[in-house]
Write an enzyme that holds these catalytic residues in place. Structure first.
Site, PDB file in Angstrom:
ATOM      1  N   HIS A  82       0.836  -1.200   0.000  1.00  0.00           N
ATOM      2  CA  HIS A  82       0.000   0.000   0.000  1.00  0.00           C
ATOM      3  C   HIS A  82       0.868   1.245   0.000  1.00  0.00           C
ATOM      4  O   HIS A  82       1.827   1.348   0.758  1.00  0.00           O
ATOM      5  CB  HIS A  82      -0.910   0.030   1.232  1.00  0.00           C
ATOM      6  CG  HIS A  82      -1.774   1.241   1.274  1.00  0.00           C
ATOM      7  ND1 HIS A  82      -2.919   1.357   0.523  1.00  0.00           N
ATOM      8  CD2 HIS A  82      -1.637   2.422   1.932  1.00  0.00           C
ATOM      9  CE1 HIS A  82      -3.457   2.544   0.731  1.00  0.00           C
ATOM     10  NE2 HIS A  82      -2.706   3.213   1.581  1.00  0.00           N
ATOM     11  N   ASP A 161     -15.352   3.223   7.065  1.00  0.00           N
ATOM     12  CA  ASP A 161     -14.285   4.160   6.700  1.00  0.00           C
ATOM     13  C   ASP A 161     -14.738   5.084   5.583  1.00  0.00           C
ATOM     14  O   ASP A 161     -14.438   6.279   5.597  1.00  0.00           O
ATOM     15  CB  ASP A 161     -13.023   3.419   6.273  1.00  0.00           C
ATOM     16  CG  ASP A 161     -11.988   4.384   5.728  1.00  0.00           C
ATOM     17  OD1 ASP A 161     -11.519   5.229   6.521  1.00  0.00           O
ATOM     18  OD2 ASP A 161     -11.692   4.353   4.525  1.00  0.00           O
ATOM     19  N   ARG A 168     -14.789  13.326   7.679  1.00  0.00           N
ATOM     20  CA  ARG A 168     -13.535  13.974   8.119  1.00  0.00           C
ATOM     21  C   ARG A 168     -13.108  15.044   7.127  1.00  0.00           C
ATOM     22  O   ARG A 168     -12.612  16.105   7.500  1.00  0.00           O
ATOM     23  CB  ARG A 168     -12.422  12.928   8.263  1.00  0.00           C
ATOM     24  CG  ARG A 168     -12.587  12.024   9.490  1.00  0.00           C
ATOM     25  CD  ARG A 168     -11.721  10.782   9.361  1.00  0.00           C
ATOM     26  NE  ARG A 168     -10.325  11.093   9.190  1.00  0.00           N
ATOM     27  CZ  ARG A 168      -9.446  10.314   8.521  1.00  0.00           C
ATOM     28  NH1 ARG A 168      -9.834   9.197   7.957  1.00  0.00           N
ATOM     29  NH2 ARG A 168      -8.194  10.679   8.418  1.00  0.00           N
ATOM     30  N   SER A 183      -7.844   4.267   9.185  1.00  0.00           N
ATOM     31  CA  SER A 183      -8.535   4.320   7.894  1.00  0.00           C
ATOM     32  C   SER A 183      -7.808   3.457   6.860  1.00  0.00           C
ATOM     33  O   SER A 183      -8.413   2.614   6.185  1.00  0.00           O
ATOM     34  CB  SER A 183      -8.607   5.786   7.440  1.00  0.00           C
ATOM     35  OG  SER A 183      -8.949   5.897   6.084  1.00  0.00           O
ATOM     36  N   LYS A 187      -8.854  -0.972   5.639  1.00  0.00           N
ATOM     37  CA  LYS A 187      -9.064  -1.430   4.265  1.00  0.00           C
ATOM     38  C   LYS A 187      -8.055  -2.501   3.889  1.00  0.00           C
ATOM     39  O   LYS A 187      -8.386  -3.505   3.243  1.00  0.00           O
ATOM     40  CB  LYS A 187      -8.977  -0.242   3.298  1.00  0.00           C
ATOM     41  CG  LYS A 187     -10.197   0.678   3.395  1.00  0.00           C
ATOM     42  CD  LYS A 187     -10.040   1.971   2.616  1.00  0.00           C
ATOM     43  CE  LYS A 187      -9.151   2.967   3.326  1.00  0.00           C
ATOM     44  NZ  LYS A 187      -9.233   4.334   2.829  1.00  0.00           N
TER      45      LYS A 187
HETATM   46  N1  URA Z   1      -5.823   7.600   3.011  1.00  0.00           N
HETATM   47  C1  URA Z   1      -6.859   6.949   3.579  1.00  0.00           C
HETATM   48  O1  URA Z   1      -7.322   5.951   3.044  1.00  0.00           O
HETATM   49  N2  URA Z   1      -7.360   7.423   4.728  1.00  0.00           N
HETATM   50  C2  URA Z   1      -6.877   8.526   5.341  1.00  0.00           C
HETATM   51  O2  URA Z   1      -7.378   8.893   6.375  1.00  0.00           O
HETATM   52  C3  URA Z   1      -5.809   9.200   4.733  1.00  0.00           C
HETATM   53  C4  URA Z   1      -5.304   8.701   3.575  1.00  0.00           C
END
Ligand code: URA
Ligand code: CA
Length: 441
Positions: A82, A161, A168, A183, A187
């Site tokens: 990632h 999320d 947010r 967050s 995932k």
């Molecule tokens: N990328 C994400 O998936 N979440 C965040 O909060 C910041 C960057």
């Protein structure tokens, strides 16, 4: 349990229990907690922060808010990669076939680009016929057969999320370490791999502008991974300038192919090799990092990684001829150089603005529903530390929107700062964060 009491408790600086956090995530996802109370709790978390345990519990609750992929029918240790997001970050396209050719199964769920950062799926779709709409059966079958497959992100992956991130975004509560780390990791954990390599970007094109905050974020994510039983390693890397030369979908596919052929940009090649080596090590396909690197280099030099890319493209319906003939990729109608207004060394590049310039040319999406032009983008000619003469090109623009060229040019000229003094090139690999261990380069 009442959400009011949870907000009050966090506002007053007390840690929340696992049950309180699960209650909030479940009920908010179901629509039983209104946005104003969720926003209020987010702001309380922003100011009072969360400890490690709360952060891990938040991640787990968000992971469990939707589908959790079961990859157990894929043989071997699945390692996911990632990136926290950058401009012109072509590495997945290189790293995935590279590690697959080292016998590491790559079962990758990817997203599309939004705003100034690109997405792997858009890039791959610039190859004619390539598609990511596979059933779970096809996806798992492809990984077992070819060691590599990429599918689009399931709509029901960590829905908590998705909702919270949108909230947010409009309530000034994005940049809290616990919230960012949970967050991203919710995932990644829901995507089902056994181990995770994180490329945490630092610099003008990244969330984290300096090494210290990058390491803090990396530590949070590595801790969450281990808490959830997944070996996790984070590499802190430079996003002080775009990675490689290409920014834009088909341009980056071409750059990835060149890199797999062995003549890609130095920075992109080195980062791809580094990330791939750590993945090979995490998958236990090498005894130590040195042996992993040797194996990766061998697969790159022998052309096996390039062949793996071709096999992967073909398995997902793409035209494998693009590998030998990149003219088959979409090409833009207009091409225009951006030239330096004076002599000098390139001192800095405002990287997110380069991403915005590519977006203006058509390479990105302003919002979720905008159309993307796969042929549009930028090829950089010069990078930080290079000397440039007045009138020499530092970048070439590609677009089908002739009327956007001047705007993109202005953005780029303003994004690049020149100086008369020689400038050091930024360090590409800045630090490695493992469990209980940080190595600064
Ligand atoms: N990328 C994400 O998936 N979440 C965040 O909060 C910041 C960057
Ligand atoms: Ca690139």
């Amino acid at each position: 349990m009442r959400i009011y009491d949870i907000i009050l408790k966090k506002r007053n600086g007390h840690p929340l229990t696992k049950d309180e956090i699960s209650y909030f995530i479940q009920e908010y996802t179901r629509g039983n907690i209104p946005d104003y109370q969720a926003a209020s709790l987010l702001m309380a978390i922003y100011f009072q922060k969360m400890n490690k345990e709360e952060t891990a519990n938040l991640t787990e609750a968000m992971m469990n808010s939707g589908d959790v992929l079961d990859l157990s029918r894929i043989h071997g240790i699945k390692v996911d990669k990632h990136s926290t997001g950058g401009v012109g970050d072509t590495t997945t396209l290189i790293v995935a076939p590279l590690v697959a050719s080292c016998n590491v199964p790559v079962a990758k769920m990817s997203g599309r680009g939004l705003g100034h950062t690109g997405g792997t799926i858009d890039k791959l779709e610039s190859i004619k016929g390539f598609h990511v709409e596979l059933t779970n059966e096809q996806f798992i079958g492809n990984v077992n057969q070819h060691k590599i497959s990429v599918i689009g992100q399931s709509a029901n992956l960590a829905p908590a999320d998705k909702k919270l991130y949108a909230l947010r975004d409009v309530t000034a509560t994005v940049d809290n370490l616990s919230l960012i780390a949970s967050s991203i990791m919710s995932k990644k954990l829901a995507a089902g791999s056994n181990a995770i390599i994180l490329d945490v970007k630092v610099g003008s094109g990244a969330f984290m502008k300096d090494l210290e905050s990058g390491i803090a974020l990396a530590n949070e994510m590595v801790d969450i991974g281990h808490h959830m039983g997944r070996e996790t390693v984070a590499i802190l890397t430079s996003m002080e300038q775009p990675l490689g030369f290409a920014i834009g979908n088909s341009l980056e596919i071409e750059e990835a192919i060149q890199t797999l052929q062995g003549y890609g940009p130095v920075d992109l090649t080195e980062l791809s090799i580094t990330l791939a080596s750590h993945m090979v090590l995490l998958a236990k396909e090498a005894a130590d990092i040195g042996a992993a690197r040797e194996k990766v280099m061998m697969k790159l030099q022998s052309g096996e990684a390039l062949n793996k890319f071709k096999e992967f493209v073909e398995a997902q319906g793409g035209d494998p001829m693009v590998i030998t003939d990149t003219k088959l990729l979409p090409h833009a109608a207009y091409k225009m150089d951006v030239v330096a207004p004076e002599n000098g060394y390139i001192q800095s590049i405002q990287t997110d603005d380069m991403g915005v310039a590519a977006l203006v040319l058509g390479a990105g999406r302003e919002n979720k529903d905008s159309q993307i032009d796969l042929s549009a983008g930028i090829l950089m000619q010069k990078k930080i530390g290079d000397y440039i003469l007045k009138g020499e090109a530092y970048a070439t623009l590609y677009t089908n929107k002739k009327d956007m060229i001047e705007k993109a040019k202005d953005i780029i000229v303003n994004a690049i700062t020149l100086t008369n003094e020689p400038v050091d090139k930024p360090k590409l690999i800045k630090a490695i964060v493992m469990k209980d261990h940080v190595e600064i380069m």
